[in-house]
Design a protein around this motif. Structure first.
Motif, PDB file in Angstrom:
ATOM      1  N   UNK A  46       0.831  -1.204   0.000  1.00  0.00           N
ATOM      2  CA  UNK A  46       0.000   0.000   0.000  1.00  0.00           C
ATOM      3  C   UNK A  46       0.869   1.259   0.000  1.00  0.00           C
ATOM      4  N   UNK A  47       1.979   1.200   0.739  1.00  0.00           N
ATOM      5  CA  UNK A  47       2.906   2.346   0.751  1.00  0.00           C
ATOM      6  C   UNK A  47       3.488   2.567  -0.636  1.00  0.00           C
ATOM      7  N   UNK A  48       3.841   1.491  -1.317  1.00  0.00           N
ATOM      8  CA  UNK A  48       4.390   1.604  -2.665  1.00  0.00           C
ATOM      9  C   UNK A  48       3.363   2.191  -3.625  1.00  0.00           C
ATOM     10  N   UNK A  49       2.119   1.708  -3.539  1.00  0.00           N
ATOM     11  CA  UNK A  49       1.075   2.235  -4.414  1.00  0.00           C
ATOM     12  C   UNK A  49       0.832   3.711  -4.147  1.00  0.00           C
ATOM     13  N   UNK A  50       0.844   4.108  -2.866  1.00  0.00           N
ATOM     14  CA  UNK A  50       0.666   5.515  -2.531  1.00  0.00           C
ATOM     15  C   UNK A  50       1.794   6.376  -3.066  1.00  0.00           C
ATOM     16  N   UNK A  51       3.023   5.865  -3.016  1.00  0.00           N
ATOM     17  CA  UNK A  51       4.167   6.620  -3.535  1.00  0.00           C
ATOM     18  C   UNK A  51       4.080   6.763  -5.052  1.00  0.00           C
ATOM     19  N   UNK A  52       3.626   5.724  -5.738  1.00  0.00           N
ATOM     20  CA  UNK A  52       3.441   5.827  -7.192  1.00  0.00           C
ATOM     21  C   UNK A  52       2.407   6.901  -7.500  1.00  0.00           C
ATOM     22  N   UNK A  53       1.320   6.907  -6.749  1.00  0.00           N
ATOM     23  CA  UNK A  53       0.275   7.906  -6.969  1.00  0.00           C
ATOM     24  C   UNK A  53       0.819   9.319  -6.769  1.00  0.00           C
ATOM     25  N   UNK A  54       1.754   9.470  -5.806  1.00  0.00           N
ATOM     26  CA  UNK A  54       2.343  10.780  -5.528  1.00  0.00           C
ATOM     27  C   UNK A  54       3.476  11.128  -6.491  1.00  0.00           C
ATOM     28  N   UNK A  55       3.835  10.207  -7.377  1.00  0.00           N
ATOM     29  CA  UNK A  55       4.901  10.466  -8.334  1.00  0.00           C
ATOM     30  C   UNK A  55       6.296  10.197  -7.791  1.00  0.00           C
ATOM     31  N   UNK A  56       6.398   9.594  -6.610  1.00  0.00           N
ATOM     32  CA  UNK A  56       7.693   9.309  -5.993  1.00  0.00           C
ATOM     33  C   UNK A  56       8.063   7.854  -6.286  1.00  0.00           C
TER      34      UNK A  56
END
Length: 486
Positions: free
Chosen positions: A69-79
Motif C-alpha cells: 500500500x505504501x508503494x502504491x501511494x508513492x506511485x500515486x504521488x509520483x515518488x
C-alpha cells in the motif's frame, strides 16, 4: 485468509453488501472436521508448531500488505524511488512466504503489478489475451469454482420466468464465450409442460474470435437436438459492444426476447465519469429492443476509481477473497485425491492466469488502456435506472433457486470435511455470490420502465413477467447438467 491479514487488507472499506443492507445469507455444506487418528501429544505438538508458523506468516503478511500500500501511494504521488524501496522490501518478505497458498499467493501478483507499473516501459497494462486464448482461460475459470455457475444459473432463472408460456423465444448473449450458460436452460425448456418452445440464441463474440463462435453454435445445436428442442444459432462478431447495430441481432417481432450480459458491461465504462458514450449506446440499444428481461451479472467490486491507491486497496481485498475461495476448492480436491492427475493443476493455473490479467489491468492501466472497470451494484443500479430500465427484484424463490444451484455446483468441488464458505446474499432485489459473507459477483434482472417507454412516444407492450412471485414451471429444479456440455 487469516483474520489479521484480512483486516489489514480491508482497512476501513465498507462491506459492499453490508450486514445492515443484506436481507440474509445462506451457507451450507458446513461439514465437521475429520477425527484425528494420531496421539494426543503428537497432535498437540503439531498444532503448536503450526500455530507458531501461522503467527509468523500473519505478521509477515501484514507487514508486506503495508509495504504494498505504501508503494502504491508513492506511485500515486509520483515518488517512484520511494515506491521502489517499499516494493523491494515487500519482495524480500514475499521470498520467505509460500506463494502457492495464503497471502503469498495473492501478494505475488500485486508485487508484479506494482513492478510493471513502476517500470517506464510498462506505463499501461499489458494487452489482453487474444479472444481464443481468453475463451480458454474462461473455460478453466468456469471449472475452478462456482463463480460463473452462479452467474449463469441466476440469469437463467430470470430468463426462464420471463419466457413462461411463450412458444418462440430469443436470447441475445452479449458475451457468449464458450456457451456454458445455455445447456442447463435448454435442458429446462425441454422439460416444460406442453413441450419446448422454438429457441434462438444470438451469440456475440469478438471479430478475431476465430472458430470459437462457430464451435459454440455447433455444440449448442447438437445439445438441443439431443433433447428435441427446436433451436437455431446466430453468430455476431464485433470489435466492441457499443458498435452493434440493432438489425445485426436479428430480433423478430412476435418472439419473446431476453438480453443477457455476464461480466461485459464494466468494459464499456471510461476513466472520466462523465464519458458515458459507450455504456449509453449499449443501454439505448437494450431499451429500444424492449426485451422481456435484461439480465446483468457483474463483479461486486470497486475498481474504477481514478486514484491508484484507492483502486489498488479495493482490488487487493477483492482478489484476496477470490484466491482464498478458489484455494478452498483446490484444497478439497487434494483432500479427496481429485488433484492426483494433471487436470486440476492446469485448471487452477489457468484460472489464476485470468485473475492475474485482471489485476495487472486494474493496477497498471490508465485512461483507455484500462478495461477492467468493475463497479459495485449500487452504482450499476443507478446507471441502469437512468437509462430507462426498471429492476425486476429477485425474491425468496430466486434466492432458494440460487442456493440449490450453488449447492449443486459445489457438491463435486467441496468435500473432505471442510466448510464450503460459499453463500448467497440477497440485497435490495439483487443476488450475490459470497465468500464468508463478502459478495464477489452480483446478479440483477431488468426490463424497460413503462413510464420511460411511454415518455419516449412509443406504444407500451405489456409483455408480462414484470414480477416473479412463486416458482416457474420451467425451472431446472437443480437438474441442469453443465458437465455434459463441457
Amino acid at each position: 485468509m487469516d483474520p489479521a491479514t484480512a483486516a489489514a487488507l480491508a482497512g476501513n472499506l465498507p462491506h459492499p453488501f453490508s450486514a445492515a443492507a443484506a436481507h440474509g445469507v445462506v451457507y451450507y455444506l458446513n461439514l465437521p472436521q475429520p477425527l484425528a487418528t494420531v496421539s494426543t501429544a503428537t497432535a498437540a505438538a503439531a498444532v503448536a508448531r503450526q500455530q507458531r508458523q501461522n503467527e509468523e506468516e500473519d505478521a509477515a503478511g501484514v507487514r508486506m500488505v503495508h509495504l504494498l500500500l505504501t508503494s502504491a501511494g508513492a506511485i500515486q504521488a509520483g515518488d517512484h524511488s520511494s515506491a521502489q524501496d517499499s516494493l523491494t522490501q515487500a519482495r524480500s518478505i514475499l521470498a520467505g512466504l509460500p506463494t502457492s497458498t495464503g497471502i503469498g499467493r495473492i501478494a505475488r501478483h500485486f508485487v508484479d503489478a506494482l513492478a510493471q507499473r513502476i517500470s517506464p516501459a510498462s506505463a499501461a497494462a499489458l494487452p489482453p489475451p487474444p479472444p481464443p486464448v481468453l475463451a480458454d482461460l474462461h473455460n478453466h475459470f468456469y471449472n475452478a469454482g462456482p463463480y460463473l455457475k452462479f452467474a449463469f444459473s441466476t440469469a437463467n432463472k430470470a430468463i426462464l420466468d420471463a419466457f413462461r408460456g411463450c412458444d418462440r423465444v430469443h436470447i441475445v448473449d452479449l458475451g457468449i464465450m464458450q456457451g456454458h450458460q445455455w445447456p442447463s436452460l435448454i435442458h429446462a425448456l425441454s422439460r416444460r409442460h406442453g413441450g419446448p418452445p422454438h429457441l434462438r440464441i444470438t451469440g456475440v463474440g469478438a471479430t478475431a474470435s476465430g472458430d470459437v463462435l462457430a464451435e459454440v453454435g455447433r455444440r449448442l445445436r447438437q445439445f438441443a437436438s439431443s433433447l428435441d428442442v427446436p433451436f437455431t444459432f446466430r453468430e455476431v462478431r464485433v470489435d466492441a459492444l457499443d458498435g452493434i447495430p440493432g438489425w445485426m441481432l436479428g430480433v423478430v417481432p412476435g418472439e419473446a426476447l431476453a438480453i443477457n450480459s455476464v461480466l461485459q458491461l464494466h468494459r464499456l465504462l471510461a476513466e472520466d465519469a462523465d464519458d458515458t458514450a459507450a455504456i449509453d449506446a449499449v443501454l439505448r440499444l437494450v431499451t429500444s429492443l424492449q426485451p422481456r428481461v435484461f439480465t446483468v451479472v457483474e463483479q461486486e467490486a470497486d475498481h474504477n476509481r481514478p486514484a491508484l491507491l484507492e483502486r489498488f486497496t479495493n482490488a487487493l481485498f477483492h482478489y484476496a477473497s477470490m484466491f482464498d475461495s478458489m484455494e478452498a476448492v483446490m484444497m478439497s480436491h487434494r483432500l479427496r485425491g481429485g488433484l492426483a492427475g494433471g487436470v486440476g493443476v492446469v485448471t487452477r493455473a489457468l484460472a489464476e492466469a485470468l485473475l492475474r490479467a485482471e489485476i495487472l489491468d486494474v493496477v497498471c492501466g490508465e485512461g483507455s488502456a484500462r478495461v477492467e472497470r468493475h463497479e459495485p451494484m449500487v452504482r450499476w443500479r443507478e446507471r441502469l435506472a437512468r437509462a430507462g430500465l426498471a429492476q425486476v427484484p429477485f425474491g425468496p424463490d430466486e434466492a432458494r433457486h440460487a442456493v440449490a444451484q450453488l449447492a449443486l455446483a459445489t457438491r463435486m468441488m467441496v468435500a473432505g470435511g471442510r466448510s464450503a464458505g460459499y453463500g448467497i446474499v440477497e440485497c435490495d432485489g439483487a443476488l450475490a455470490l459470497a465468500w464468508h459473507g463478502r459478495a464477489l459477483y452480483a446478479a440483477t434482472a431488468w426490463r424497460v420502465a413503462t413510464r420511460w417507454w411511454a415518455a419516449a412516444g412509443n406504444a407500451v407492450r405489456d409483455e408480462g413477467g414484470s414480477s416473479r412471485n412463486g416458482s416457474s414451471g420451467e425451472s431446472s429444479n437443480g437438474r441442469g447438467d453443465w458437465a455434459s456440455f463441457v
